[in-house]
Design an enzyme around this catalytic site. Structure first.
Site, PDB file in Angstrom:
ATOM      1  N   MET A  93       0.842  -1.199   0.000  1.00 48.47           N
ATOM      2  CA  MET A  93       0.000   0.000   0.000  1.00 48.47           C
ATOM      3  C   MET A  93       0.874   1.244   0.000  1.00 48.47           C
ATOM      4  O   MET A  93       0.409   2.348   0.324  1.00 48.47           O
ATOM      5  CB  MET A  93      -0.942  -0.009   1.212  1.00 48.47           C
ATOM      6  CG  MET A  93      -1.928  -1.174   1.164  1.00 48.47           C
ATOM      7  SD  MET A  93      -3.447  -0.903   2.072  1.00 48.47           S
ATOM      8  CE  MET A  93      -2.816  -0.631   3.698  1.00 48.47           C
ATOM      9  N   GLY A  94       2.145   1.078  -0.348  1.00 46.87           N
ATOM     10  CA  GLY A  94       3.043   2.239  -0.429  1.00 46.87           C
ATOM     11  C   GLY A  94       3.546   2.678   0.928  1.00 46.87           C
ATOM     12  O   GLY A  94       3.485   1.926   1.896  1.00 46.87           O
ATOM     13  N   LEU A 144       6.652   3.101   1.699  1.00 49.05           N
ATOM     14  CA  LEU A 144       7.532   1.939   1.864  1.00 49.05           C
ATOM     15  C   LEU A 144       8.641   2.176   2.881  1.00 49.05           C
ATOM     16  O   LEU A 144       9.100   3.298   3.070  1.00 49.05           O
ATOM     17  CB  LEU A 144       8.159   1.579   0.511  1.00 49.05           C
ATOM     18  CG  LEU A 144       7.165   1.297  -0.611  1.00 49.05           C
ATOM     19  CD1 LEU A 144       7.905   0.883  -1.880  1.00 49.05           C
ATOM     20  CD2 LEU A 144       6.143   0.242  -0.215  1.00 49.05           C
ATOM     21  N   GLY A 178      11.166  -2.884   5.542  1.00 51.81           N
ATOM     22  CA  GLY A 178      10.424  -4.157   5.547  1.00 51.81           C
ATOM     23  C   GLY A 178       9.937  -4.518   4.146  1.00 51.81           C
ATOM     24  O   GLY A 178      10.110  -5.652   3.679  1.00 51.81           O
ATOM     25  N   HIS A 179       9.342  -3.530   3.465  1.00 46.60           N
ATOM     26  CA  HIS A 179       8.878  -3.791   2.089  1.00 46.60           C
ATOM     27  C   HIS A 179      10.060  -4.111   1.177  1.00 46.60           C
ATOM     28  O   HIS A 179       9.981  -4.999   0.323  1.00 46.60           O
ATOM     29  CB  HIS A 179       8.169  -2.562   1.513  1.00 46.60           C
ATOM     30  CG  HIS A 179       6.936  -2.151   2.250  1.00 46.60           C
ATOM     31  ND1 HIS A 179       6.886  -1.047   3.060  1.00 46.60           N
ATOM     32  CD2 HIS A 179       5.699  -2.701   2.285  1.00 46.60           C
ATOM     33  CE1 HIS A 179       5.671  -0.915   3.559  1.00 46.60           C
ATOM     34  NE2 HIS A 179       4.931  -1.908   3.114  1.00 46.60           N
ATOM     35  N   GLN A 181     -10.378  -2.572   2.460  1.00 47.44           N
ATOM     36  CA  GLN A 181      -9.920  -3.217   3.688  1.00 47.44           C
ATOM     37  C   GLN A 181      -9.880  -2.258   4.890  1.00 47.44           C
ATOM     38  O   GLN A 181      -9.387  -2.626   5.952  1.00 47.44           O
ATOM     39  CB  GLN A 181      -8.560  -3.892   3.484  1.00 47.44           C
ATOM     40  CG  GLN A 181      -7.385  -2.963   3.277  1.00 47.44           C
ATOM     41  CD  GLN A 181      -6.143  -3.701   2.796  1.00 47.44           C
ATOM     42  OE1 GLN A 181      -6.065  -4.150   1.649  1.00 47.44           O
ATOM     43  NE2 GLN A 181      -5.152  -3.846   3.661  1.00 47.44           N
ATOM     44  N   LYS A 212       5.143 -10.014   9.237  1.00 41.07           N
ATOM     45  CA  LYS A 212       4.637  -8.993  10.161  1.00 41.07           C
ATOM     46  C   LYS A 212       3.108  -9.056  10.215  1.00 41.07           C
ATOM     47  O   LYS A 212       2.502  -8.956  11.262  1.00 41.07           O
ATOM     48  CB  LYS A 212       5.129  -7.623   9.677  1.00 41.07           C
ATOM     49  CG  LYS A 212       4.363  -6.426  10.144  1.00 41.07           C
ATOM     50  CD  LYS A 212       4.732  -6.051  11.537  1.00 41.07           C
ATOM     51  CE  LYS A 212       4.139  -4.740  11.990  1.00 41.07           C
ATOM     52  NZ  LYS A 212       2.922  -4.326  11.358  1.00 41.07           N
ATOM     53  N   LEU A 222       9.007  -2.872  11.864  1.00 40.90           N
ATOM     54  CA  LEU A 222       8.796  -1.753  10.947  1.00 40.90           C
ATOM     55  C   LEU A 222       7.367  -1.799  10.406  1.00 40.90           C
ATOM     56  O   LEU A 222       6.855  -2.869  10.074  1.00 40.90           O
ATOM     57  CB  LEU A 222       9.805  -1.810   9.800  1.00 40.90           C
ATOM     58  CG  LEU A 222      11.275  -1.703  10.196  1.00 40.90           C
ATOM     59  CD1 LEU A 222      12.145  -1.541   8.945  1.00 40.90           C
ATOM     60  CD2 LEU A 222      11.536  -0.542  11.160  1.00 40.90           C
ATOM     61  N   SER A 223       6.748  -0.647  10.345  1.00 42.70           N
ATOM     62  CA  SER A 223       5.374  -0.543   9.864  1.00 42.70           C
ATOM     63  C   SER A 223       5.156   0.867   9.347  1.00 42.70           C
ATOM     64  O   SER A 223       5.703   1.830   9.911  1.00 42.70           O
ATOM     65  CB  SER A 223       4.402  -0.814  11.025  1.00 42.70           C
ATOM     66  OG  SER A 223       3.120  -0.294  10.726  1.00 42.70           O
TER      67      SER A 223
HETATM   68  O1  PAF Z   1      -0.202  -5.798   3.547  1.00 42.32           O
HETATM   69  C1  PAF Z   1      -0.614  -4.867   2.818  1.00 42.32           C
HETATM   70  O2  PAF Z   1       0.068  -3.873   2.612  1.00 42.32           O
HETATM   71  C2  PAF Z   1      -1.993  -4.966   2.198  1.00 42.32           C
HETATM   72  O3  PAF Z   1      -2.878  -5.606   3.054  1.00 42.32           O
HETATM   73  C3  PAF Z   1      -1.986  -5.612   0.813  1.00 42.32           C
HETATM   74  C4  PAF Z   1      -1.542  -7.066   0.876  1.00 42.32           C
HETATM   75  C5  PAF Z   1      -1.075  -4.834  -0.125  1.00 42.32           C
HETATM   76  C6  PAF Z   1      -3.404  -5.593   0.219  1.00 42.32           C
HETATM   77  O4  PAF Z   1      -3.886  -4.306   0.102  1.00 42.32           O
END
Ligand code: PAF
Length: 278
Positions: free
Chosen positions: A26-27, A29, A32-33, A57, A146, A181-182
């Site tokens: 979801m950007g 970043l 972790g990403h 979501q 995570k 990290l989040s």
């Molecule tokens: O973990 C996330 O960032 C989101 O839940 C995902 C998997 C990109 C779906 O929107």
């Protein structure tokens, strides 16, 4: 690295590609990403990352509107990490009409823990991930541990729907003090940031007791929740579960200690595995 915003551009860019490895995000970043992107790169095929803040979501009271959108910086980081293609669709591109078809995960996995406190969350995740899988058609998709329950839900969905995609799990990246990290860590002020590591420490503490052989699950969970509450956290849960299916723990099984709690208005989640599932 190319950045595309439409499905037509994505399909054109991926025409003839094989062995694509996909990292949905979801950007906003962080390391972790990027560690997931590096894991994707190890697979040898083209690496695609998506950046899409998925309204489906988020509950109405959650942070969809304020979720940080940092596309330019995200793309710089992805380029430097060796990503080949970024798919960053608009809402109108991914949801050109109301998304009335959804992917409904089973309650026993999706209505517990995160799903209990965020009703509908995993339906939103499964729906967008299925849609992104259909757009990118990857051979491999990488998700972080995570979001442990999300990983379990996606694994089971992929298996039960016979999607031809290998789901790879990336380890949680942590700051020096141990905080997972989040993207939401960015909401913390300095005092909250210093306190935030207490969640990881309490979960580690429970994990250490389990490794020492304690099996009084409820007492361990309650003690950790009380300790966090005493420090000013609003605790949703600390739960000891089986790694295999997030069911009730049993002796001799690989376990995971999961927690979610709010510090100020920021909700953090984390988990610690105990033993390795075979
Ligand atoms: O973990 C996330 O960032 C989101 O839940 C995902 C998997 C990109 C779906 O929107």
């Amino acid at each position: 690295m190319r950045v595309v915003h439409t499905l037509a551009e994505l399909r054109h860019a991926l025409a003839g590609a094989t062995g694509t490895a996909f990292v949905p995000t979801m950007g906003n970043l962080h390391e972790g990403h990027l560690s997931l992107v590096r894991l994707a790169r190890e697979r040898g095929g083209p690496v695609v990352a998506s950046i899409f803040v998925n309204r489906l979501q988020f509950a109405p009271h959650e942070d969809f509107d304020t979720y940080p959108r940092t596309l330019e910086r995200d793309c710089e980081l992805l380029r430097a990490t060796g990503c080949n293609l970024v798919f960053a669709p608009s809402e109108a591109e991914l949801y050109p009409e109301p998304q009335s078809f959804t992917v409904q995960p089973p309650g026993e996995l999706a209505d517990i823990l995160e799903g209990h406190f965020r009703p509908g969350f995993f339906t939103g995740v499964c729906t967008v991930v299925t849609k992104l899988f259909n757009c990118v058609q990857p051979r491999v998709a990488v998700f972080g541990k995570k979001d442990y329950q999300q990983l379990m839900v996606i694994r089971r969905m992929t298996r039960q729907l016979a999607l031809p995609i290998e789901i790879v799990a990336g380890e949680t990246s942590r700051a020096e003090d141990g905080l997972a990290l989040s993207s939401r860590n960015g909401y913390l002020d300095a005092a909250q940031r210093a306190e935030a590591v207490a969640l990881a420490r309490e979960l580690q503490g429970v994990a250490a007791e389990l490794r020492r052989g304690r099996r009084d699950w409820s007492a361990l969970e309650a003690a950790a929740m009380d300790a966090l509450a005493d420090r000013g956290w609003k605790v949703d849960y600390v739960a000891i579960r089986r790694q295999a299916d997030l069911g009730a723990p049993a002796d001799g099984e690989a376990l995971v200690v999961l927690g979610a709690a709010r510090i100020g208005s920021t909700r953090l989640i984390d988990n610690v595995e105990v033993g390795v599932a075979t």
